[in-house]
Design a protein around this motif. Structure first.
Motif, short mmCIF file in Angstrom:
data_model
loop_
_atom_site.label_atom_id
_atom_site.label_comp_id
_atom_site.label_asym_id
_atom_site.label_seq_id
_atom_site.Cartn_x
_atom_site.Cartn_y
_atom_site.Cartn_z
N VAL A 33 0.93 -1.26 0.07
CA VAL A 33 -0.36 -0.30 -0.11
C VAL A 33 0.65 1.09 -0.21
O VAL A 33 0.74 2.14 -0.30
CB VAL A 33 -1.05 -0.23 1.21
N MET A 34 1.68 1.43 0.81
CA MET A 34 2.83 2.24 1.28
C MET A 34 3.01 2.47 -0.25
O MET A 34 3.61 3.83 -1.03
CB MET A 34 3.84 2.17 1.71
N ASP A 36 2.12 2.31 -3.86
CA ASP A 36 1.19 2.63 -4.57
C ASP A 36 0.91 3.96 -3.81
O ASP A 36 0.72 5.01 -4.74
CB ASP A 36 -0.41 2.06 -3.78
N ALA A 37 1.10 4.13 -2.47
CA ALA A 37 0.34 5.99 -2.28
C ALA A 37 2.23 6.33 -2.78
O ALA A 37 1.75 7.76 -2.98
CB ALA A 37 0.79 5.18 -0.20
N ARG A 38 2.88 6.46 -2.63
CA ARG A 38 4.25 6.47 -3.07
C ARG A 38 4.27 7.36 -5.20
O ARG A 38 4.76 7.55 -4.95
CB ARG A 38 6.04 5.67 -2.63
N ILE A 41 2.15 9.81 -4.94
CA ILE A 41 2.07 11.18 -4.69
C ILE A 41 3.58 11.61 -5.51
O ILE A 41 3.33 12.85 -6.04
CB ILE A 41 2.77 10.98 -3.22
N LYS A 62 -9.38 6.40 -1.04
CA LYS A 62 -8.05 6.43 -1.70
C LYS A 62 -6.85 7.17 -1.84
O LYS A 62 -5.60 7.73 -1.29
CB LYS A 62 -7.51 5.75 -2.89
N GLU A 63 -7.20 8.60 -3.16
CA GLU A 63 -5.54 9.31 -3.08
C GLU A 63 -5.80 10.74 -1.71
O GLU A 63 -4.42 10.93 -1.28
CB GLU A 63 -5.93 10.15 -4.17
N TYR A 66 -3.57 8.23 0.25
CA TYR A 66 -2.53 8.33 0.17
C TYR A 66 -1.67 9.63 0.34
O TYR A 66 -0.53 9.29 1.01
CB TYR A 66 -2.27 7.74 -1.62
N GLN A 69 -0.11 9.48 4.07
CA GLN A 69 -0.30 7.56 4.35
C GLN A 69 2.02 8.74 4.15
O GLN A 69 2.66 8.31 4.99
CB GLN A 69 -0.02 6.72 3.24
N VAL A 70 2.15 9.17 3.23
CA VAL A 70 3.07 9.43 2.90
C VAL A 70 3.33 11.02 3.11
O VAL A 70 4.90 10.44 3.74
CB VAL A 70 3.66 10.10 1.33
#
Length: 157
Positions: A33-34, A36-38, A41, A62-63, A66, A69-70
């Motif tokens: 998931v990280m 995907d988040a990275r 971003i 989700k975005e 993200y 999270q980042v």
């Protein structure tokens, strides 16, 4: 420990525990998931105005997750440096992605601080502005960020 004299700007003050923290931070970046988040971003989300950030926030989903999270990951990582748990030079060697994202978000920091938190990415800003080497990295990375931002704006027109 003494500093190396053969390499300007290099020290050997980092300890084994510092390397362990860097490796753990790297492992966290590899979590699916990280990743995907990275990816979102770093490569997909290119705000041109604070309103673009507002749209991301108000849409939630989700975005927005993200983004949180980042940005919170890098805020956590820099807290290790700010609190003395991680050697700042070793961290600087391994934080180009953080500086890249900082360069992307820098124009919007006043609005983010007004909207989200007065301290949003303040430790990161202090870390970068407090080091000539980090400022040099920011200068180089910022040129790339602006080049990509301009290319994306031209492509969208």
């Amino acid at each position: 420990m003494t500093e190396k004299s053969s390499s300007p700007g290099m020290t050997n003050t980092a300890m084994h525990h510092d390397a362990d923290i860097i490796l753990r931070l790297y492992e966290l970046r590899r979590e699916p998931v990280m990743r995907d988040a990275r990816k979102f971003i770093t490569f997909e989300f290119w705000p041109n105005s604070f309103e673009d950030l507002g749209k991301l926030f108000s849409a939630g989903g989700k975005e927005f997750g993200y983004f949180r999270q980042v940005t919170s990951y890098w805020d956590m990582a820099i807290s290790f440096v700010a609190r003395g748990a991680l050697d700042s030079n070793l961290f600087l060697d391994n934080c180009n992605e953080m500086i890249f994202i900082y360069a992307k978000l820098k124009p919007f920091l006043p609005g983010l601080r007004e909207t989200l938190s007065p301290l949003f990415w303040k430790r990161i800003e202090d870390f970068i502005t407090g080091s000539p080497e980090a400022l040099q990295k920011l200068e180089n990375i910022s040129r790339n960020v602006e080049r990509v931002r301009e290319q994306r704006m031209k492509a969208a027109a």
